[in-house]
Write a protein that holds these residues in place. Structure first.
Motif, short mmCIF file in Angstrom:
data_model
loop_
_atom_site.label_atom_id
_atom_site.label_comp_id
_atom_site.label_asym_id
_atom_site.label_seq_id
_atom_site.Cartn_x
_atom_site.Cartn_y
_atom_site.Cartn_z
N GLY A 129 0.79 -1.22 0.00
CA GLY A 129 0.00 0.00 0.00
C GLY A 129 0.82 1.27 0.00
N LEU A 130 2.12 1.14 -0.29
CA LEU A 130 3.02 2.29 -0.33
C LEU A 130 3.73 2.35 -1.68
CD1 LEU A 130 4.56 1.73 3.19
CD2 LEU A 130 2.88 3.47 2.58
N PRO A 131 3.01 2.66 -2.74
CA PRO A 131 3.63 2.66 -4.05
C PRO A 131 4.80 3.64 -4.13
CG PRO A 131 1.46 3.66 -4.15
CD PRO A 131 1.63 3.12 -2.77
N VAL A 132 5.84 3.25 -4.84
CA VAL A 132 7.03 4.09 -5.03
C VAL A 132 7.30 4.20 -6.52
CG1 VAL A 132 8.05 3.49 -2.81
CG2 VAL A 132 8.60 2.12 -4.80
N ASP A 133 8.01 5.26 -6.90
CA ASP A 133 8.34 5.40 -8.31
C ASP A 133 9.63 4.62 -8.62
OD1 ASP A 133 10.49 6.99 -7.49
OD2 ASP A 133 9.49 8.87 -7.97
N ASP A 134 10.01 4.58 -9.87
CA ASP A 134 11.15 3.77 -10.30
C ASP A 134 12.46 4.19 -9.63
OD1 ASP A 134 9.52 2.26 -11.93
OD2 ASP A 134 9.93 3.46 -13.72
N ALA A 135 12.68 5.49 -9.48
CA ALA A 135 13.92 5.97 -8.87
C ALA A 135 14.02 5.55 -7.41
CB ALA A 135 14.00 7.50 -8.99
N VAL A 136 12.94 5.64 -6.68
CA VAL A 136 12.94 5.24 -5.27
C VAL A 136 13.16 3.74 -5.16
CG1 VAL A 136 11.54 5.10 -3.18
CG2 VAL A 136 11.54 7.19 -4.53
N ALA A 137 12.50 2.96 -6.01
CA ALA A 137 12.69 1.50 -5.98
C ALA A 137 14.14 1.14 -6.27
CB ALA A 137 11.75 0.84 -6.99
#
Length: 64
Positions: A17-25
């Motif tokens: 439930g805590l979606p992250v963008d590609d850079a954060v991942a």
């Protein structure tokens, strides 16, 4: 243990439930990657690597 890649991190974060963008991942995968590399030599050889409900069985077999 499998070293997580950014796609895995992104999927796990979305499930939590805590979606992250590609850079954060990518940053998360790069920061925790060395911890997984450190455990590579013993991965799969320790009883606690087993599924938790079988831990008691593994301990009892080791005591024999």
């Amino acid at each position: 243990m499998i070293k997580p890649n950014p796609a895995t991190i992104k999927t796990m974060a979305a499930i939590a439930g805590l979606p992250v963008d590609d850079a954060v991942a990518a940053r998360i995968a790069n920061s925790i990657g060395p911890a997984f590399d450190g455990f590579t030599p013993v991965a799969g050889t320790l009883p606690f690597d087993l599924e938790p409900s079988t831990y008691v069985v593994a301990q009892n077999e080791g005591a024999r």
